[in-house]
Design a protein around this motif. Structure first.
Motif, PDB file in Angstrom:
ATOM      1  N   ASP A 176      -1.067  12.694  -7.159  1.00 52.30           N
ATOM      2  CA  ASP A 176      -1.608  12.004  -8.277  1.00 52.30           C
ATOM      3  C   ASP A 176      -2.744  10.962  -7.979  1.00 52.30           C
ATOM      4  N   LYS A 177      -3.466  10.573  -8.916  1.00 51.18           N
ATOM      5  CA  LYS A 177      -4.527   9.491  -8.600  1.00 51.18           C
ATOM      6  C   LYS A 177      -3.901   8.133  -8.335  1.00 51.18           C
ATOM      7  N   SER A 183       5.373  -0.526  -9.421  1.00 53.98           N
ATOM      8  CA  SER A 183       5.524  -0.332  -8.193  1.00 53.98           C
ATOM      9  C   SER A 183       3.917   0.105  -7.454  1.00 53.98           C
ATOM     10  N   TYR A 184       4.126  -0.101  -6.107  1.00 54.40           N
ATOM     11  CA  TYR A 184       2.974   0.091  -5.437  1.00 54.40           C
ATOM     12  C   TYR A 184       3.078   0.262  -3.882  1.00 54.40           C
ATOM     13  N   THR A 185       2.117   1.011  -3.442  1.00 50.76           N
ATOM     14  CA  THR A 185       2.108   1.206  -1.957  1.00 50.76           C
ATOM     15  C   THR A 185       0.965   0.635  -1.033  1.00 50.76           C
ATOM     16  N   GLN A 186       1.498  -0.036  -0.049  1.00 46.63           N
ATOM     17  CA  GLN A 186       0.638  -0.840   0.741  1.00 46.63           C
ATOM     18  C   GLN A 186       0.002   0.048   1.815  1.00 46.63           C
ATOM     19  N   ILE A 187      -1.003   0.218   2.214  1.00 48.77           N
ATOM     20  CA  ILE A 187      -1.653   0.953   3.477  1.00 48.77           C
ATOM     21  C   ILE A 187      -2.814  -0.014   4.224  1.00 48.77           C
ATOM     22  N   ASP A 188      -2.285  -0.504   5.313  1.00 48.39           N
ATOM     23  CA  ASP A 188      -2.748  -1.770   5.932  1.00 48.39           C
ATOM     24  C   ASP A 188      -2.810  -2.933   5.030  1.00 48.39           C
ATOM     25  N   ARG A 189      -4.074  -3.251   4.688  1.00 55.95           N
ATOM     26  CA  ARG A 189      -4.037  -4.523   3.708  1.00 55.95           C
ATOM     27  C   ARG A 189      -4.381  -4.208   2.298  1.00 55.95           C
ATOM     28  N   ARG A 190      -4.564  -3.008   2.076  1.00 49.60           N
ATOM     29  CA  ARG A 190      -5.035  -2.603   0.757  1.00 49.60           C
ATOM     30  C   ARG A 190      -3.790  -2.053  -0.093  1.00 49.60           C
ATOM     31  N   TYR A 204      -2.363   0.123  -3.343  1.00 51.38           N
ATOM     32  CA  TYR A 204      -2.720   1.051  -4.342  1.00 51.38           C
ATOM     33  C   TYR A 204      -1.423   1.227  -5.574  1.00 51.38           C
ATOM     34  N   TYR A 205      -1.845   1.741  -6.471  1.00 50.58           N
ATOM     35  CA  TYR A 205      -1.084   2.000  -7.730  1.00 50.58           C
ATOM     36  C   TYR A 205      -1.274   3.498  -8.150  1.00 50.58           C
ATOM     37  N   GLN A 206      -0.007   4.043  -8.407  1.00 52.80           N
ATOM     38  CA  GLN A 206      -0.312   5.415  -8.859  1.00 52.80           C
ATOM     39  C   GLN A 206      -0.601   5.149 -10.548  1.00 52.80           C
ATOM     40  N   GLU A 207      -1.716   5.897 -11.005  1.00 50.17           N
ATOM     41  CA  GLU A 207      -1.968   5.859 -12.374  1.00 50.17           C
ATOM     42  C   GLU A 207      -1.110   6.127 -13.427  1.00 50.17           C
ATOM     43  N   LYS A 208      -0.168   6.936 -13.443  1.00 48.21           N
ATOM     44  CA  LYS A 208       0.893   7.139 -14.065  1.00 48.21           C
ATOM     45  C   LYS A 208       1.636   5.853 -14.272  1.00 48.21           C
ATOM     46  N   ASP A 209       1.882   4.990 -13.167  1.00 42.85           N
ATOM     47  CA  ASP A 209       2.885   3.896 -13.291  1.00 42.85           C
ATOM     48  C   ASP A 209       2.062   2.821 -14.294  1.00 42.85           C
ATOM     49  N   VAL A 210       0.849   2.802 -13.940  1.00 46.67           N
ATOM     50  CA  VAL A 210      -0.001   1.930 -14.878  1.00 46.67           C
ATOM     51  C   VAL A 210       0.206   2.191 -16.274  1.00 46.67           C
ATOM     52  N   MET A 211      -0.330   3.404 -16.327  1.00 45.11           N
ATOM     53  CA  MET A 211      -0.354   4.110 -17.948  1.00 45.11           C
ATOM     54  C   MET A 211       1.039   3.822 -18.325  1.00 45.11           C
ATOM     55  N   LYS A 212       2.164   3.966 -17.684  1.00 42.71           N
ATOM     56  CA  LYS A 212       3.549   3.933 -18.184  1.00 42.71           C
ATOM     57  C   LYS A 212       3.608   2.257 -18.478  1.00 42.71           C
TER      58      LYS A 212
END
Length: 88
Positions: free
Chosen positions: A25-26, A54-61, A63-71
């Motif tokens: 996913d984007k 929902s989100y995922t953290q990699i190091d200090r960044r 990220y969010y899945q585009e489908k979750d934001v659009m939902k």
């Protein structure tokens, strides 16, 4: 030994075929999500803290899945109006 290798090869091919339709996913970063939702970084942090997004953290960044934001936009209509839209 050759028969065992041939069986292993077939199993690997079968497993790889099962997982081909899946795609990645984007993923969006904070700035992109803030622009889409028209919110501040602090509001975005609140959405993360409450579990609304929902989100995922990699190091200090983060990220969010585009489908979750659009939902979030589609279901809740969560999209602040810009100042220009409020002035109209």
């Amino acid at each position: 030994m050759c028969i065992a290798l041939e069986l292993l090869k077939k199993k690997v091919e079968t497993l790889s075929q099962r997982h081909l339709p899946k795609r990645l996913d984007k993923w969006l970063d904070n700035q992109e999500v803030c622009a889409i939702l028209r919110i501040s970084p602090r509001t975005l942090q609140s959405l993360r803290s409450t579990g609304a997004l929902s989100y995922t953290q990699i190091d200090r960044r983060i990220y969010y899945q585009e489908k979750d934001v659009m939902k979030l936009v589609g279901i809740t209509g969560y999209r602040h109006k810009s100042r220009k839209e409020l002035e109209k």
